[in-house]
Design a protein around this motif. Structure first.
Motif, PDB file in Angstrom:
ATOM      1  N   LYS A   1       0.804  -1.221   0.000  1.00  0.00           N
ATOM      2  CA  LYS A   1       0.000   0.000   0.000  1.00  0.00           C
ATOM      3  C   LYS A   1       0.839   1.274   0.000  1.00  0.00           C
ATOM      4  O   LYS A   1       0.300   2.370   0.084  1.00  0.00           O
ATOM      5  CB  LYS A   1      -0.923  -0.006   1.214  1.00  0.00           C
ATOM      6  CG  LYS A   1      -1.980  -1.091   1.140  1.00  0.00           C
ATOM      7  CD  LYS A   1      -2.845  -1.078   2.376  1.00  0.00           C
ATOM      8  CE  LYS A   1      -3.935  -2.115   2.308  1.00  0.00           C
ATOM      9  NZ  LYS A   1      -3.455  -3.465   2.414  1.00  0.00           N
TER      10      LYS A   1
ATOM     11  N   VAL B   1       3.080   4.479  -0.965  1.00  0.00           N
ATOM     12  CA  VAL B   1       3.249   5.467  -2.018  1.00  0.00           C
ATOM     13  C   VAL B   1       4.613   6.086  -1.774  1.00  0.00           C
ATOM     14  O   VAL B   1       4.896   6.589  -0.685  1.00  0.00           O
ATOM     15  CB  VAL B   1       2.148   6.550  -1.961  1.00  0.00           C
ATOM     16  CG1 VAL B   1       2.442   7.680  -2.931  1.00  0.00           C
ATOM     17  CG2 VAL B   1       0.786   5.938  -2.230  1.00  0.00           C
ATOM     18  N   HIS B   2       5.473   6.036  -2.772  1.00  0.00           N
ATOM     19  CA  HIS B   2       6.819   6.584  -2.610  1.00  0.00           C
ATOM     20  C   HIS B   2       6.760   8.106  -2.543  1.00  0.00           C
ATOM     21  O   HIS B   2       6.076   8.752  -3.331  1.00  0.00           O
ATOM     22  CB  HIS B   2       7.718   6.153  -3.762  1.00  0.00           C
ATOM     23  CG  HIS B   2       9.100   6.727  -3.643  1.00  0.00           C
ATOM     24  ND1 HIS B   2       9.997   6.274  -2.706  1.00  0.00           N
ATOM     25  CD2 HIS B   2       9.709   7.733  -4.294  1.00  0.00           C
ATOM     26  CE1 HIS B   2      11.111   6.968  -2.806  1.00  0.00           C
ATOM     27  NE2 HIS B   2      10.960   7.869  -3.761  1.00  0.00           N
TER      28      HIS B   2
ATOM     29  N   THR C   1       3.172  13.745  -5.261  1.00  0.00           N
ATOM     30  CA  THR C   1       2.692  12.646  -4.428  1.00  0.00           C
ATOM     31  C   THR C   1       1.197  12.719  -4.156  1.00  0.00           C
ATOM     32  O   THR C   1       0.502  11.702  -4.190  1.00  0.00           O
ATOM     33  CB  THR C   1       3.458  12.624  -3.093  1.00  0.00           C
ATOM     34  OG1 THR C   1       4.857  12.519  -3.372  1.00  0.00           O
ATOM     35  CG2 THR C   1       3.024  11.455  -2.223  1.00  0.00           C
TER      36      THR C   1
ATOM     37  N   VAL D   1      -1.249  10.961  -6.506  1.00  0.00           N
ATOM     38  CA  VAL D   1      -1.173   9.505  -6.398  1.00  0.00           C
ATOM     39  C   VAL D   1      -1.988   9.034  -5.195  1.00  0.00           C
ATOM     40  O   VAL D   1      -2.740   8.065  -5.265  1.00  0.00           O
ATOM     41  CB  VAL D   1       0.297   9.035  -6.291  1.00  0.00           C
ATOM     42  CG1 VAL D   1       0.373   7.537  -6.073  1.00  0.00           C
ATOM     43  CG2 VAL D   1       1.079   9.444  -7.524  1.00  0.00           C
ATOM     44  N   VAL D   2      -1.849   9.735  -4.071  1.00  0.00           N
ATOM     45  CA  VAL D   2      -2.580   9.375  -2.854  1.00  0.00           C
ATOM     46  C   VAL D   2      -4.075   9.583  -3.043  1.00  0.00           C
ATOM     47  O   VAL D   2      -4.883   8.709  -2.696  1.00  0.00           O
ATOM     48  CB  VAL D   2      -2.068  10.183  -1.643  1.00  0.00           C
ATOM     49  CG1 VAL D   2      -2.933   9.935  -0.416  1.00  0.00           C
ATOM     50  CG2 VAL D   2      -0.610   9.833  -1.354  1.00  0.00           C
TER      51      VAL D   2
ATOM     52  N   ALA E   1      -5.413   6.825  -5.022  1.00  0.00           N
ATOM     53  CA  ALA E   1      -5.400   5.554  -4.289  1.00  0.00           C
ATOM     54  C   ALA E   1      -6.555   5.446  -3.302  1.00  0.00           C
ATOM     55  O   ALA E   1      -7.070   4.358  -3.064  1.00  0.00           O
ATOM     56  CB  ALA E   1      -4.064   5.391  -3.552  1.00  0.00           C
TER      57      ALA E   1
END
Length: 148
Positions: free
Chosen positions: A118, A120-121, A129, A132-133, A136
């Motif tokens: 789970k 996220v880099h 970022t 992306v979050v 998700a």
């Protein structure tokens, strides 16, 4: 590109790798949680990876499961990997630096890296970022935009 973190004696976190349990080591199928039962098989390649990591760094397996399940997680890891395990008994522990014994914990200990299904880099750029979050967790689906 990820930076390389070599183990250093003055940096306990540089000596360890954290590996998530559910959906990273153990496959969880459509049966879901099932009151915490450990019924899943290893994810292909997971046991070989765990053995390789344990040969070179301290490794801890972390899980969101309550402590009452940690012994079962440790037994699962040993059964499939043949590696020695220990359940964390120090709730103030911040690091794990012992090689050749996998620690099972629900604490986020210091580590050179974490392996998680789970994750996220984050490379220091929230503008890259956050989208992306939000995708998700489904925030991007609220009226087609990210809420303010």
């Amino acid at each position: 590109m990820h930076r390389v973190i070599t183990p250093r004696s003055d940096s306990p976190s540089s000596q360890a790798v954290g590996v998530d349990f559910d959906e990273t080591l153990m496959l969880v199928d459509s049966r879901g949680w099932m009151d915490g039962q450990l019924y899943g098989e290893p994810i292909p390649g997971a046991i070989e990876a765990l053995r390789l990591l344990a040969a070179h760094r301290a490794v801890f397996v972390y899980t969101a499961r309550p402590r009452r399940f940690h012994e079962a997680v440790a037994e699962w890891v040993t059964r499939y990997s043949g590696l020695a395990t220990r359940v964390n008994d120090d709730l103030d522990r911040a690091y794990w630096t012992k090689r050749n014994e996998i620690l099972v914990t629900n604490l986020k200990l210091g580590a050179a890296c974490y392996i998680c299904d789970k994750a996220v880099h984050f490379d220091g750029d929230w503008t890259a970022t956050l989208p992306v979050v939000t995708q998700a967790i489904g925030l991007d689906r609220i009226h087609g935009r990210v809420p303010a």
